[in-house]
Design an enzyme around this catalytic site. Structure first.
Site, mmCIF file in Angstrom:
data_model
loop_
_atom_site.group_PDB
_atom_site.id
_atom_site.type_symbol
_atom_site.label_atom_id
_atom_site.label_comp_id
_atom_site.label_asym_id
_atom_site.label_seq_id
_atom_site.Cartn_x
_atom_site.Cartn_y
_atom_site.Cartn_z
ATOM 1 N N CYS A 13 3.706 -17.703 -22.040
ATOM 2 C CA CYS A 13 2.737 -16.608 -22.143
ATOM 3 C C CYS A 13 3.337 -15.331 -21.571
ATOM 4 O O CYS A 13 3.854 -15.322 -20.448
ATOM 5 C CB CYS A 13 1.451 -16.972 -21.419
ATOM 6 S SG CYS A 13 0.683 -18.473 -22.069
ATOM 7 N N CYS A 253 -13.377 -15.679 -4.247
ATOM 8 C CA CYS A 253 -12.589 -15.105 -3.154
ATOM 9 C C CYS A 253 -12.310 -13.620 -3.334
ATOM 10 O O CYS A 253 -12.235 -12.881 -2.351
ATOM 11 C CB CYS A 253 -11.284 -15.882 -2.979
ATOM 12 S SG CYS A 253 -10.179 -15.848 -4.418
ATOM 13 N N CYS A 259 -10.353 -13.130 3.072
ATOM 14 C CA CYS A 259 -9.913 -14.226 2.210
ATOM 15 C C CYS A 259 -9.022 -15.153 3.006
ATOM 16 O O CYS A 259 -9.076 -15.178 4.236
ATOM 17 C CB CYS A 259 -9.229 -13.694 0.946
ATOM 18 S SG CYS A 259 -7.753 -12.693 1.257
ATOM 19 N N ASP A 275 -2.315 -18.322 -4.367
ATOM 20 C CA ASP A 275 -1.690 -18.558 -5.662
ATOM 21 C C ASP A 275 -0.972 -17.317 -6.179
ATOM 22 O O ASP A 275 0.046 -17.420 -6.869
ATOM 23 C CB ASP A 275 -2.787 -18.994 -6.647
ATOM 24 C CG ASP A 275 -2.256 -19.267 -8.034
ATOM 25 O OD1 ASP A 275 -1.215 -19.921 -8.152
ATOM 26 O OD2 ASP A 275 -2.910 -18.841 -9.006
ATOM 27 N N CYS A 329 -9.394 -8.078 -5.162
ATOM 28 C CA CYS A 329 -8.257 -8.883 -4.707
ATOM 29 C C CYS A 329 -7.148 -8.002 -4.127
ATOM 30 O O CYS A 329 -6.775 -6.990 -4.743
ATOM 31 C CB CYS A 329 -7.695 -9.703 -5.872
ATOM 32 S SG CYS A 329 -6.342 -10.805 -5.376
ATOM 33 N N CYS A 348 -10.688 -0.547 -9.688
ATOM 34 C CA CYS A 348 -11.843 0.074 -9.030
ATOM 35 C C CYS A 348 -12.810 0.713 -10.017
ATOM 36 O O CYS A 348 -14.019 0.492 -9.944
ATOM 37 C CB CYS A 348 -11.368 1.115 -8.016
ATOM 38 S SG CYS A 348 -12.700 2.106 -7.301
#
Length: 418
Positions: A13, A253, A259, A275, A329, A348
């Site tokens: 991908c 999360c 977090c 991850d 995140c 944002c």
């Protein structure tokens, strides 16, 4: 997240951030050993203080470990499970490797499958290709049909990127009407444009979705969902938002204030902070050298989790949607605020537009829950409001306040239509 095959995958991908992690382990076999599997299973279960425990299998492509590996995994889970404990397994797959044997195993052991699918054929095949560059849509759909035939529970994970972002309803209606899924996740692709494959630099690739595109995508899907699909189709970000509007902490999360509770374990036992941060400076230790519970509770990992809150720009701290967004995140905080402070999330603009747009419907659904009524009743509420608004438009005079709520006179908003 357990990555028993590491970054190894049968697909290529174009936007995958994890394929480059193969470079971290030169000459590795990229196969989790039985000893490591047993050690992790034993320690992970022993550390739990809850009656239900989930093992999350990811990759790369985890099914490349082979079916015997997962049979062994289930055996170990049963061996170490505490009395009264329920074990769940969730496995993320591209579905191209599935056959009857896999599906029979998943069904017999109640696995939840997450299937990666980016939309109808043209949208999916834009970036999700195999190692030879060939399209994969037909193979994924065959895998999904097998899951259906064997009654294996699955959901759809869709990455939102430059190719499918302009087609939100094509994607959503395909999942709902043709794939027939009830559960969908929309994950934005924010792909750093650098040579390392790490979360470095402030440039993104042309495959990445923009903040505005992501917000517009979610709004288009939400507006259809909230009028006809509440209670029968479940979109992760909508469910998370409703929980927050109802006074619960965010169940995802990226929207929590801090977090650090979603670590990733590589095939050799290396543990990383997240991850998305499988890179040397975020390595916490190795399960073969340090007990799992010590790694998870380490000062380094706790600081990683607090940094999300502590580095939030003032622009975000004062934002009207901070209560749900919390800056998003950390991997995507690559922009500067209007006053030049670093740490603004790349998405944002989309988050702010989307969360502002859904405020009133979310308030309505939260109120319905308070009244012990199903959130799906919002569809009746909105239908009634639209009938009343249409009636108001038909009876409004040219100099009356416009029923749309703009504050203008009707002739200023719709004068040419009256």
């Amino acid at each position: 997240m357990l990555k028993p095959r590491g970054a190894i995958c049968n697909l290529d991908c174009r936007y995958c951030f994890f394929l480059s992690k193969e470079r971290l382990y030169p000459n590795s076999t990229f196969r989790m050993s039985d000893a490591l599997l047993e050690a992790y299973t034993r320690q992970y279960i022993a550390a739990q203080r809850v009656p239900e425990v989930t093992f999350a299998w990811q990759g790369g492509e985890p099914t490349l470990m082979g079916l015997d590996f997962f049979r062994r995994a289930v055996e170990l889970q049963k061996q170490y499970a505490k009395p009264g404990m329920t074990i769940h397994n969730a496995l993320q797959t591209n579905a191209t490797t599935l056959d009857d044997a896999w599906c029979e195993f998943f069904r017999a052991n109640n696995f939840l499958l997450g299937v990666s699918l980016d939309g109808p054929r043209d949208l999916h095949d834009a970036y999700r290709v195999d190692k030879g560059g060939a399209p994969t849509f037909d193979r994924v759909m065959r895998g999904i049909e097998l899951l259906k035939q064997h009654r294996v529970e699955f959901n759809i994970l869709t990455t939102v990127h430059a190719a499918n972002a302009p087609h939100p309803l094509d994607a959503y209606r395909f999942f709902r009407d043709e794939v027939g899924t009830q559960f969908i996740q929309f994950i934005p692709i924010v792909e750093r444009d650098n040579a390392t494959g790490f979360q470095e630099g402030d440039q993104v690739t042309a495959r990445s979705v923009t903040g505005k595109q992501y917000g517009d995508f979610l709004i288009a899907v939400f507006d259809e969902w909230v009028r006809r699909d509440v209670g029968r189709v479940f979109v992760q970000i909508f469910d998370v938002a409703l929980g927050v509007w109802s006074g619960e902490p965010a169940a995802l999360c990226i929207f929590t204030e801090t977090c650090g509770d979603a670590l990733a374990m590589e095939h050799n036992g290396d543990l990383f902070a997240c991850d998305h941060f499988v890179e040397p400076r975020f390595k916490l230790g190795n399960l073969g050298e340090t007990p799992l519970i010590e790694i998870v509770a380490s000062p380094q990992q706790r600081q990683f989790g607090r940094d999300k809150r502590d580095t939030l720009p003032w622009y975000c701290r004062e934002c009207s949607v901070r209560f749900i967004c919390n800056g998003g995140c950390p991997k995507d905080r690559i922009l500067k605020t209007p006053d030049g402070e670093p740490g603004l999330n790349y998405l944002c603009a989309g988050f702010k537009t989307f969360f502002t747009h859904i405020d009133q419907p979310m308030q309505t659904m939260a109120r319905l829950l308070d009244e012990q009524r199903p959130p799906a009743d919002i569809m009746l509420v909105l239908a009634r409001q639209e009938v009343e608004l249409e009636r108001a438009f038909k009876t409004a005079g040219r100099n009356d306040p416009c029923p749309c709520g703009s504050g203008k006179k009707f002739k200023q908003c719709h004068g040419s239509k009256k």
